[in-house]
Design a protein around this motif. Sequence first.
Motif, short mmCIF file in Angstrom:
data_model
loop_
_atom_site.label_atom_id
_atom_site.label_comp_id
_atom_site.label_asym_id
_atom_site.label_seq_id
_atom_site.Cartn_x
_atom_site.Cartn_y
_atom_site.Cartn_z
N LYS A 116 -8.79 -1.05 -8.02
CA LYS A 116 -9.22 0.32 -8.33
C LYS A 116 -8.13 1.08 -9.09
CE LYS A 116 -10.69 4.60 -6.03
NZ LYS A 116 -10.94 5.23 -4.69
N ALA A 117 -6.89 0.94 -8.63
CA ALA A 117 -5.78 1.64 -9.28
C ALA A 117 -5.55 1.11 -10.70
CB ALA A 117 -4.51 1.50 -8.45
N ILE A 118 -5.59 -0.21 -10.86
CA ILE A 118 -5.37 -0.80 -12.18
C ILE A 118 -6.52 -0.45 -13.12
CG2 ILE A 118 -5.21 -3.00 -13.44
CD1 ILE A 118 -3.67 -4.08 -10.96
N ALA A 119 -7.74 -0.45 -12.60
CA ALA A 119 -8.89 -0.07 -13.43
C ALA A 119 -8.72 1.34 -13.96
CB ALA A 119 -10.18 -0.18 -12.61
N GLY A 120 -8.13 2.22 -13.17
CA GLY A 120 -7.90 3.58 -13.64
C GLY A 120 -6.88 3.66 -14.76
N CYS A 121 -6.00 2.65 -14.83
CA CYS A 121 -4.97 2.62 -15.88
C CYS A 121 -5.46 1.94 -17.15
CB CYS A 121 -3.73 1.89 -15.37
SG CYS A 121 -2.93 2.65 -13.94
N VAL A 122 -6.45 1.05 -17.02
CA VAL A 122 -7.00 0.34 -18.19
C VAL A 122 -8.53 0.47 -18.15
CG1 VAL A 122 -5.11 -1.26 -18.68
CG2 VAL A 122 -6.71 -1.81 -16.86
N PRO A 123 -9.05 1.67 -18.35
CA PRO A 123 -10.48 1.92 -18.18
C PRO A 123 -11.35 1.17 -19.19
CG PRO A 123 -9.38 3.83 -19.14
CD PRO A 123 -8.31 2.90 -18.72
N GLU A 124 -10.77 0.69 -20.26
CA GLU A 124 -11.55 -0.04 -21.27
C GLU A 124 -11.94 -1.44 -20.81
OE1 GLU A 124 -7.19 -0.82 -22.03
OE2 GLU A 124 -8.45 0.90 -21.49
N ARG A 132 3.46 8.87 -10.38
CA ARG A 132 3.30 8.44 -11.79
C ARG A 132 1.84 8.07 -12.05
NH1 ARG A 132 8.11 4.22 -12.86
NH2 ARG A 132 7.40 4.49 -15.02
N PRO A 133 0.94 9.03 -11.88
CA PRO A 133 -0.49 8.75 -12.02
C PRO A 133 -0.84 8.25 -13.42
CG PRO A 133 -0.08 11.12 -11.98
CD PRO A 133 1.20 10.46 -11.61
N GLY A 134 -1.73 7.26 -13.47
CA GLY A 134 -2.20 6.73 -14.74
C GLY A 134 -1.28 5.73 -15.39
N GLN A 135 -0.12 5.45 -14.79
CA GLN A 135 0.84 4.52 -15.38
C GLN A 135 0.68 3.14 -14.73
OE1 GLN A 135 4.88 5.89 -16.00
NE2 GLN A 135 4.23 8.03 -15.85
N LEU A 136 0.52 2.14 -15.56
CA LEU A 136 0.20 0.80 -15.07
C LEU A 136 1.39 0.10 -14.43
CD1 LEU A 136 -1.77 -1.58 -14.85
CD2 LEU A 136 -1.21 -2.17 -17.24
N GLU A 137 2.55 0.20 -15.04
CA GLU A 137 3.70 -0.58 -14.56
C GLU A 137 4.09 -0.25 -13.11
OE1 GLU A 137 3.86 -1.18 -18.92
OE2 GLU A 137 3.40 0.49 -17.58
N PRO A 138 4.09 1.01 -12.68
CA PRO A 138 4.41 1.28 -11.27
C PRO A 138 3.40 0.67 -10.29
CG PRO A 138 4.68 3.27 -12.58
CD PRO A 138 4.00 2.26 -13.46
N VAL A 139 2.14 0.63 -10.71
CA VAL A 139 1.12 0.00 -9.86
C VAL A 139 1.39 -1.50 -9.74
CG1 VAL A 139 -1.35 -0.56 -9.66
CG2 VAL A 139 -0.62 1.74 -10.39
N LEU A 140 1.72 -2.13 -10.85
CA LEU A 140 2.04 -3.55 -10.83
C LEU A 140 3.31 -3.82 -10.01
CD1 LEU A 140 1.26 -4.48 -14.54
CD2 LEU A 140 -0.10 -5.04 -12.51
N LEU A 181 0.83 -1.21 0.00
CA LEU A 181 0.00 0.00 0.00
C LEU A 181 0.86 1.26 0.00
CD1 LEU A 181 -2.86 -1.10 2.40
CD2 LEU A 181 -2.99 -0.84 -0.07
N ASP A 182 1.98 1.25 0.71
CA ASP A 182 2.90 2.40 0.67
C ASP A 182 3.43 2.61 -0.74
OD1 ASP A 182 2.59 2.89 3.37
OD2 ASP A 182 4.47 1.92 3.97
N ALA A 183 3.84 1.51 -1.39
CA ALA A 183 4.37 1.62 -2.75
C ALA A 183 3.27 2.05 -3.72
CB ALA A 183 4.97 0.28 -3.18
N LEU A 184 2.05 1.58 -3.50
CA LEU A 184 0.94 1.98 -4.37
C LEU A 184 0.66 3.47 -4.24
CD1 LEU A 184 -1.40 1.32 -6.29
CD2 LEU A 184 -2.78 0.73 -4.27
N ARG A 185 0.63 3.98 -3.01
CA ARG A 185 0.40 5.42 -2.82
C ARG A 185 1.47 6.25 -3.52
NH1 ARG A 185 -1.83 3.72 2.24
NH2 ARG A 185 0.25 3.57 3.17
N GLU A 186 2.71 5.80 -3.41
CA GLU A 186 3.80 6.52 -4.08
C GLU A 186 3.63 6.48 -5.59
OE1 GLU A 186 8.68 6.57 -4.39
OE2 GLU A 186 7.69 5.24 -2.97
N ALA A 187 3.26 5.32 -6.11
CA ALA A 187 3.07 5.19 -7.56
C ALA A 187 1.96 6.11 -8.06
CB ALA A 187 2.75 3.74 -7.92
N LEU A 188 0.86 6.16 -7.32
CA LEU A 188 -0.26 7.00 -7.74
C LEU A 188 0.06 8.48 -7.64
CD1 LEU A 188 -3.22 5.03 -6.10
CD2 LEU A 188 -2.54 5.04 -8.51
#
Length: 209
Positions: free
Chosen positions: A141-149, A81-89, A71-78
């Motif tokens: 939720k974070a991944i859905a924001g990166c691949v909204p389709e 680097r908002p909207g980028q999938l690889e940092p979330v993964l 969760l710490d790493a996810l918050r930093e990624a968002l």
Amino acid sequence: MSGVQFSTKDRILGAAEELFAQQGFAGTSLREVTGRADVNIAAVNYHFGSKDNLINEVFRRRMDVMSAQRLDALREALETRPGQLEPVLAAFVKPALAMSQDRHGGGAFIRVIARAYAEKNDGLRKFLSDQYGHVLREFAKAIAGCVPELGKEALYWRLDFLSGALTYAMADFGLIKRPSGVTETSHRSHAAEELIRFAAAGLRADPVE
């Protein structure tokens, strides 16, 4: 809690983790755990109350740390680097692979996770869902924001596949073994990068018609 109490509890958890990894949950008795930990049954009852609670606590002592790191790493990624999938993964994958590399029982815990997949234990599954389901929902939720389709069903299918692939990589069951001369840290880092690229491509693939 005194140092003696902590030491006793930690010994019980370590012994239980090793035995659950080797024999499974149903195949391990509390008497075997107490024998391995060199404590009496009263100590298990005092610290945990029941075998089911002991199983839960074996997971909690590893999962709490990993979940916080994720969760710490996810918050930093968002944030960075908002909207980028690889940092979330990366926030999802890297803490898990780092835990599997932990020389203080990390490998045994991965086998315990494999047992949890293989054995039907509704109580454990409910515990894990109740305690850690919010972590997966945050990542979804974070991944859905990166691949909204992607629709919700497709997203959750692909997250299931990612979780399975990650567990497999953590267990180091695959065809790619650590080459001679390559450190464990480097090998795990390479595995993480390959898995992130693989998962990103899968998540970006066109939905099934």
